[in-house]
Enzyme design. Structure first.
Site, short mmCIF file in Angstrom:
data_model
loop_
_atom_site.label_atom_id
_atom_site.label_comp_id
_atom_site.label_asym_id
_atom_site.label_seq_id
_atom_site.Cartn_x
_atom_site.Cartn_y
_atom_site.Cartn_z
N CYS A 1 31.23 0.54 35.51
CA CYS A 1 32.58 0.03 35.23
C CYS A 1 33.66 1.01 35.69
CB CYS A 1 32.68 -0.28 33.74
SG CYS A 1 34.30 -0.12 33.00
N GLY A 2 34.49 0.56 36.62
CA GLY A 2 35.52 1.42 37.19
C GLY A 2 36.61 1.79 36.20
N HIS A 3 36.96 0.84 35.34
CA HIS A 3 37.97 1.15 34.32
C HIS A 3 37.48 2.28 33.43
CE1 HIS A 3 41.12 -1.77 34.77
NE2 HIS A 3 40.21 -2.61 35.19
N CYS A 4 36.18 2.29 33.16
CA CYS A 4 35.61 3.34 32.30
C CYS A 4 35.71 4.68 33.01
CB CYS A 4 34.15 3.03 31.98
SG CYS A 4 33.90 1.38 31.29
#
Ligand SMILES: *[C@@H]1O[C@H](CO)[C@@H](O)[C@H](O)[C@H]1NC(C)=O
Ligand SMILES: *[C@@H]1O[C@H](CO)[C@@H](O)[C@H](O)[C@H]1NC(C)=O
Ligand SMILES: *[C@@H]1O[C@H](CO)[C@@H](O)[C@H](O)[C@H]1NC(C)=O
Ligand SMILES: *[C@@H]1O[C@H](CO)[C@@H](O)[C@H](O)[C@H]1NC(C)=O
Ligand SMILES: *[C@@H]1O[C@H](CO)[C@@H](O)[C@H](O)[C@H]1NC(C)=O
Ligand SMILES: *[C@@H]1O[C@H](CO)[C@@H](O)[C@H](O)[C@H]1NC(C)=O
Length: 538
Positions: A84-87
Site C-alpha cells: 500500500c503506497g499510502h502506508c
C-alpha cells in the site's frame, strides 16, 4: 491481469486543489499483491512476545500484541499492507509522531502488517489500509478509530487530546479572560455541571477539533462575566464577528457531531484566502460548495472587489464557503483546473464539491446582490453547469484513435450506428501512459471497421453533463443502437482483452471479478478478489 485494476483515483472533494498536487502524486504498482502471497509463509517464524521497535515504532504481531497492550496505557496502532503506497507515505510521519509522543511519555505507537498477521487483521476488522486504531487501558475489544489528520503534527495533537484533559478548567473570570485572549480562536464550554452529559459530550468535541484550544467553566462568576445563565458553548475568535454562542438544548443535549461541525464551520474566516497554509482548512471543513473569486491581488481595483464578495458570504455560512484565489500567487496552481488564465481575473466560479461541477455567471457581476442571487440560483438548481471543453485538434477524426472533446463527445459516443470504446485519461496519470501504446494499437487494428470507433478524451480538460469521471483511466463502451447505453470496462488493459471485449459485443466471455470501490478519504481497500486498486490523489 491483476494490474488491470490499477487506477489513478480522483478525490473529488479535493478536486480544485487538484492540479497543484497531481503532478507530484506518486504512483502505485500492482506488484505488491504478489508479495502478499509470499509474505504468509514467514508468519510462524515469530513466536516470542518480545517487543521490538523499528524507527521508534513497535513491531506488533499476534504473539506480542497482548504484551504491548498490557504495558502501554495509550497505544496507537497502524494496520498496513506491504503493497500500500499510502502506508509507505505515512511511515515517516508515523515515526515522527512516535518520537514526539514517546519523548513526552504521552503514548506509544505500533504497527501491524495486516497481511502477514491475518488473525489480528480479522480480529480488528481491518478493511482498508492504512487503518489506525487507538487502544486505551489495555482494552482489546473496544479500540477507538483514529479520526485525526494523517500527518505527524495531526497525530501528536490527536493523541495529546486523549492523554490529558482535552479542555482547560477555567476557575474564575480572570483565568477565562486570559485563556480567551491568548489565542486567535478559543472554545469555552459553560456547564452548570461538569460531570453531566453535556460536558462529557463537549470533551469529545474537543478530542476531534485538535487544532483549537478548549476551556470549560462551571462557576457562576464566569457565567456572569460572559452574560450567560444556561449551558452554552462559546466560540471566541479574533476576527469576523468575534464571538458566537451555541446554547445547549436542555431537552436534546449536546450532539457531538453537530457541534463539531458548527465549530469547524464558524472557526473558518467568513472569506478564506486560498494558500498552501489554508488549503487544509478549506478542504478539511467539508463544506459542500465553494464560491471562488479569482483576483490579481497586485491590482488595487481588483482588491476592492473583496468587500462586495464578503458582504454576500454571510447568508451561506456552512453551505457555501467563499474563497479568494490570488492568480498572482499560490492560486496560479489551480487555474488550469478551471481552464482560466491569470488575465481572466477578476472572475467568479461556483463549484460543487461532490461532483466537481462548475458554474459561472453569464457575465461576471461583482456586487453583493448579484453574487448572492447567483449563489442562490445555483443552489436552487436554476443554473446549468459550465462544462469545460478543449478545441478538437484538426485531425481528430482521421487518426486511428479519435480525439474527443466536450463538444464533440455527444455526436460520436452516442452515434447509434457505431460501437464506440472511449478511454478517459489525465495527462499526468502514469497508469494512463502505461496503456497508451495498447490503445493506439487497438485503434490501428479497428481503424477500417465500419462500426467500431476507438476514441479517447482528456477528462481533465473536457467535462460531460451526465458522466462523471472519478478515476483515470476510465474506459467506457457505448454500444450501437438506441437507448444511449454505456458499459464500463473493468478488465485487463491489453490489446487482446480489449479485442475480445469488442468482438464479443461489449462483454468478456467470462466476466472478471469486479473491483471494489475505494472510499474517497485516502485509504486503500484490500479487495476480496485479491486485486490491489492503487490510488493517486489528485
Ligand atoms: C524531548 O522533550 C524535551 C522536553 O519536553 C524537549 O526539550 C526535547 O527537545 C524533546 N526531544 C525530542 C527529540 O523531541
Ligand atoms: C472495554 O471498553 C468497553 C467500552 O468502553 C467496555 O464496555 C469493556 O468493559 C472494556 N473491556 C475491558 C476488558 O476493560
Ligand atoms: C507555504 O509556502 C511557503 C513558501 O513557499 C513555505 O515557506 C511554507 O513552509 C509553506 N507552508 C506549508 C504549510 O506548506
Ligand atoms: C498581476 O498584476 C500585476 C500588476 O498589473 C502584473 O504585473 C502581474 O503580471 C499580474 N499577474 C498575473 C499573474 O497576471
Ligand atoms: C443529462 O441528463 C438529463 C437528465 O436526465 C437530461 O435531461 C439531459 O438531456 C442529459 N444530457 C446529455 C447531454 O445527455
Ligand atoms: C474512511 O471512509 C470509510 C468509509 O467511507 C470509513 O469507514 C472510515 O472510517 C474513514 N476513515 C477515516 C480515517 O476517516
Amino acid at each position: 491481469m491483476r494490474g488491470s485494476a490499477v487506477l489513478c483515483v480522483l478525490l473529488l472533494s479535493l478536486a480544485w486543489l487538484g492540479l497543484a498536487w497531481g503532478a507530484e502524486g506518486e504512483e502505485e504498482d500492482g506488484e505488491g499483491v504478489v508479495a502478499e502471497e509470499e509474505e504468509e509463509d514467514g508468519e510462524d517464524e515469530v513466536l516470542s512476545d518480545e517487543l521490538e521497535e523499528e524507527d521508534g515504532v513497535l513491531v506488533l504481531h499476534e504473539h506480542n500484541f497482548a504484551r504491548a497492550l498490557h504495558e502501554h496505557r495509550l497505544l496507537l496502532v497502524e494496520f498496513y499492507a506491504p503493497w500500500c503506497g499510502h502506508c509507505r507515505r505515512l511511515a515517516p510521519e508515523f515515526a515522527r509522531a512516535a518520537a514526539v509522543l514517546k519523548n513526552g511519555s504521552v503514548a506509544v505507537l505500533g504497527k501491524v502488517d495486516a497481511v502477514a498477521q491475518a488473525a489480528l487483521s480479522a480480529e480488528f476488522h481491518i478493511e482498508a489500509f492504512p487503518t489506525l486504531k487507538l487502544f486505551r487501558d489495555g482494552n482489546r475489544t473496544h479500540p477507538v478509530a483514529y479520526s485525526g489528520r494523517m500527518d505527524a503534527e495531526g497525530m501528536v495533537l490527536w493523541m495529546q487530546r486523549r492523554a490529558g484533559p482535552s479542555a482547560t478548567l477555567l476557575h474564575n473570570a480572570d483565568t477565562a479572560a486570559a485563556f480567551v485572549s491568548a489565542q486567535d480562536i478559543a472554545v469555552v464550554g459553560f456547564f452548570k455541571e461538569l460531570q453531566g452529559d453535556a460536558a462529557r459530550a463537549f470533551y469529545e468535541v474537543a478530542g476531534e477539533l485538535v487544532d483549537v484550544q478548549f476551556g470549560v467553566a462551571e462557576e457562576d462568576e464566569v457565567f456572569e462575566a460572559y452574560g450567560l445563565s444556561a449551558d452554552t458553548v462559546c466560540l471566541f475568535k479574533k476576527f469576523d464577528e468575534g464571538r458566537v454562542d451555541f446554547p445547549v438544548d436542555p431537552e436534546r443535549g449536546l450532539d457531538v457531531a453537530k457541534m463539531t461541525r458548527l465549530l469547524r464551520v464558524h472557526s473558518l474566516r467568513l472569506v478564506m484566502d486560498f494558500s498552501n497554509e489554508t488549503s487544509n482548512e478549506i478542504f478539511g471543513a467539508k463544506i459542500p460548495h465553494h464560491m471562488l473569486l479569482f483576483l490579481n491581488t497586485s491590482v488595487a481595483e481588483q482588491q476592492e472587489l473583496r468587500h462586495e464578495f464578503r458582504a454576500a458570504a454571510g447568508a451561506f455560512r456552512g453551505e457555501v464557503l467563499f474563497v479568494v484565489v490570488d492568480v498572482d500567487g499560490y492560486g496560479a496552481t489551480v487555474l488550469p483546473f478551471f481552464n482560466l488564465k491569470p488575465s481572466d481575473a477578476p472572475t467568479l466560479r461556483f463549484i460543487k464539491m461532490e461532483n466537481n461541477r462548475k458554474y459561472r455567471m453569464e457575465e461576471d457581476t461583482f456586487s453583493a446582490t448579484a453574487v448572492r442571487s447567483f449563489v442562490q440560483a445555483v443552489l436552487d438548481g436554476k443554473v446549468k453547469p459550465h462544462l469545460l471543453s478543449a478545441e478538437p485538434p484538426e485531425d481528430w477524426n482521421t487518426r486511428p484513435v479519435k480525439v474527443l472533446v466536450g463538444k464533440t463527445f455527444e455526436q460520436v459516443a452516442f452515434d447509434e450506428t457505431k460501437n464506440v470504446f472511449v478511454k478517459f485519461y489525465a495527462p499526468w496519470c502514469t497508469h494512463c501512459q502505461e496503456m497508451a501504446a495498447a490503445w493506439e494499437e487497438l485503434g490501428e487494428r479497428y481503424k477500417d471497421h465500419e462500426d467500431i470507433v476507438i476514441a479517447e478524451m482528456d477528462a481533465t480538460a473536457n467535462e460531460l453533463e451526465n458522466i462523471t469521471i472519478s478515476g483515470y483511466p476510465t474506459l467506457h463502451y457505448f454500444p450501437a443502437g438506441p437507448g444511449r447505453k454505456m458499459v464500463e470496462y473493468r478488465s485487463a488493459r491489453d490489446v487482446e482483452t480489449f479485442s475480445k471485449f469488442l468482438e464479443n459485443g461489449g462483454k468478456l466471455p467470462e466476466e472478471p471479478p469486479t473491483v471494489s470501490k475505494t472510499p474517497e478519504n485516502g485509504t486503500e481497500s484490500p479487495n476480496p478478489s485479491g486485486t490491489a486498486e492503487a490510488r493517486e490523489e489528485l
